[in-house]
Design a protein around this motif. Structure first.
Motif, mmCIF file in Angstrom:
data_model
loop_
_atom_site.group_PDB
_atom_site.id
_atom_site.type_symbol
_atom_site.label_atom_id
_atom_site.label_comp_id
_atom_site.label_asym_id
_atom_site.label_seq_id
_atom_site.Cartn_x
_atom_site.Cartn_y
_atom_site.Cartn_z
ATOM 1 N N LEU A 40 0.866 -1.182 0.000
ATOM 2 C CA LEU A 40 0.000 0.000 0.000
ATOM 3 C C LEU A 40 0.902 1.231 0.000
ATOM 4 O O LEU A 40 1.764 1.363 0.871
ATOM 5 N N VAL A 41 0.697 2.118 -0.961
ATOM 6 C CA VAL A 41 1.498 3.342 -1.016
ATOM 7 C C VAL A 41 0.578 4.522 -0.732
ATOM 8 O O VAL A 41 -0.237 4.912 -1.569
ATOM 9 N N GLY A 42 0.689 5.065 0.466
ATOM 10 C CA GLY A 42 -0.167 6.179 0.877
ATOM 11 C C GLY A 42 0.425 7.516 0.461
ATOM 12 O O GLY A 42 1.637 7.712 0.505
ATOM 13 N N VAL A 43 -0.461 8.419 0.048
ATOM 14 C CA VAL A 43 -0.005 9.737 -0.393
ATOM 15 C C VAL A 43 -0.158 10.730 0.765
ATOM 16 O O VAL A 43 -1.273 11.075 1.157
ATOM 17 N N LEU A 44 0.972 11.138 1.310
ATOM 18 C CA LEU A 44 0.968 12.089 2.430
ATOM 19 C C LEU A 44 0.581 13.484 1.965
ATOM 20 O O LEU A 44 0.796 13.811 0.821
ATOM 21 N N LYS A 45 0.014 14.319 2.860
ATOM 22 C CA LYS A 45 -0.264 13.909 4.211
ATOM 23 C C LYS A 45 -1.659 13.301 4.335
ATOM 24 O O LYS A 45 -1.954 12.514 5.229
ATOM 25 N N HIS A 59 -6.741 -8.625 4.215
ATOM 26 C CA HIS A 59 -6.360 -9.975 4.642
ATOM 27 C C HIS A 59 -5.064 -10.480 4.026
ATOM 28 O O HIS A 59 -4.553 -11.514 4.423
ATOM 29 N N SER A 60 -4.560 -9.803 3.018
ATOM 30 C CA SER A 60 -3.359 -10.290 2.343
ATOM 31 C C SER A 60 -2.111 -9.972 3.146
ATOM 32 O O SER A 60 -2.181 -9.445 4.260
ATOM 33 N N ASP A 61 -0.961 -10.283 2.539
ATOM 34 C CA ASP A 61 0.342 -9.978 3.133
ATOM 35 C C ASP A 61 0.644 -8.511 2.788
ATOM 36 O O ASP A 61 1.074 -8.211 1.681
ATOM 37 N N VAL A 62 0.373 -7.604 3.723
ATOM 38 C CA VAL A 62 0.398 -6.175 3.394
ATOM 39 C C VAL A 62 1.589 -5.435 4.006
ATOM 40 O O VAL A 62 1.846 -5.554 5.204
ATOM 41 N N ASP A 63 2.283 -4.700 3.163
ATOM 42 C CA ASP A 63 3.357 -3.813 3.618
ATOM 43 C C ASP A 63 2.939 -2.385 3.246
ATOM 44 O O ASP A 63 2.061 -2.193 2.397
ATOM 45 N N ILE A 64 3.530 -1.409 3.902
ATOM 46 C CA ILE A 64 3.143 -0.023 3.605
ATOM 47 C C ILE A 64 4.357 0.844 3.262
ATOM 48 O O ILE A 64 5.475 0.593 3.704
ATOM 49 N N GLU A 65 4.096 1.862 2.465
ATOM 50 C CA GLU A 65 5.064 2.909 2.158
ATOM 51 C C GLU A 65 4.276 4.214 2.050
ATOM 52 O O GLU A 65 3.058 4.194 1.843
ATOM 53 N N PHE A 66 4.985 5.314 2.175
ATOM 54 C CA PHE A 66 4.334 6.615 1.998
ATOM 55 C C PHE A 66 5.135 7.464 1.020
ATOM 56 O O PHE A 66 6.360 7.392 0.991
ATOM 57 N N VAL A 67 4.421 8.223 0.215
ATOM 58 C CA VAL A 67 5.085 9.200 -0.659
ATOM 59 C C VAL A 67 4.507 10.572 -0.346
ATOM 60 O O VAL A 67 3.404 10.686 0.199
#
Ligand code: IMP
Ligand code: MG
Length: 179
Positions: A40-45, A59-67
């Motif tokens: 998941l790539v979240g757009v800050l802020k 439910h999946s294997d979820v990792d996160i990042e932010f841009v």
């Protein structure tokens, strides 16, 4: 509600926001398997609350990042060029990327991020947004998962800001009279 001399009406309650997130998560959970690696790539802020609340429903294997991006000049005659303020540090190869936004307006931010992340060769790339001002689109970009299509109005709360304020409101409010 009043803020800085401006009048707002309640647009979405906490419960309504929660219901929209439930719907988004059901669709995403239908499309990906338990073992699929989602980034998941979240757009800050603005998208930080959607990220936190959507993440816990998947439910999946979820990792996160932010841009974080910066849009230069949003006047009628300017091209509204988008540049990167903060990039991701994760290799997207072998992962299913989902860009997460709280709201899409002109589409410039997402078009820029979509093209940029796609060129890094993820397994797949999709867009999820809580709200979508589809009538305001300037560039062609479509979200795969949309919580709610909204009219052209200024919204605050639940991550959405008015000059960096009001992000902490748990509900979403709409400006009554644009000024
Ligand atoms: P776009 O590049 O024009 O699509 O801009 C999208 C970004 O503008 C969103 O991620 C928000 O940060 C911001 N934005 C768009 N509409 C609103 C609004 O009604 N209230 C607060 N921020 C908004
Ligand atoms: Mg945003």
């Amino acid at each position: 509600m009043q803020f800085d001399d401006r009048q707002f009406r309640k647009f979405l309650s906490e419960q309504e926001i929660s219901d929209l997130l439930d719907d988004l998560a059901v669709k995403i959970n239908e499309d990906y398997g338990i073992n699929d690696k989602i980034l998941l790539v979240g757009v800050l802020k603005g998208a930080f609350l959607v990220m936190a609340d959507l993440l816990r429903r998947l439910h999946s294997d979820v990792d996160i990042e932010f841009v974080r991006t910066l849009t230069h000049g949003k006047t009628i005659n300017s091209p509204g060029t988008v540049t990167m303020l903060k990039d991701i540090a994760t290799d997207v190869r072998g992962r299913h990327v989902i860009i997460v936004e709280e709201i899409i307006d002109s589409g410039r931010t997402l078009k820029f991020l979509y093209d940029r992340l796609k060129s890094a060769n993820p397994l797949s790339i999709k867009i999820a947004t809580l709200l979508d001002k589809q009538s305001k689109r300037v560039v062609k970009v479509e979200a795969d998962y949309v919580g709610k299509v909204v009219d052209d109005q200024f919204l605050i709360g639940y991550g959405l800001d008015l000059e960096e304020k009001c992000r902490n409101l748990p509900e979403i409010h709409a400006l009554k009279y644009p000024n």
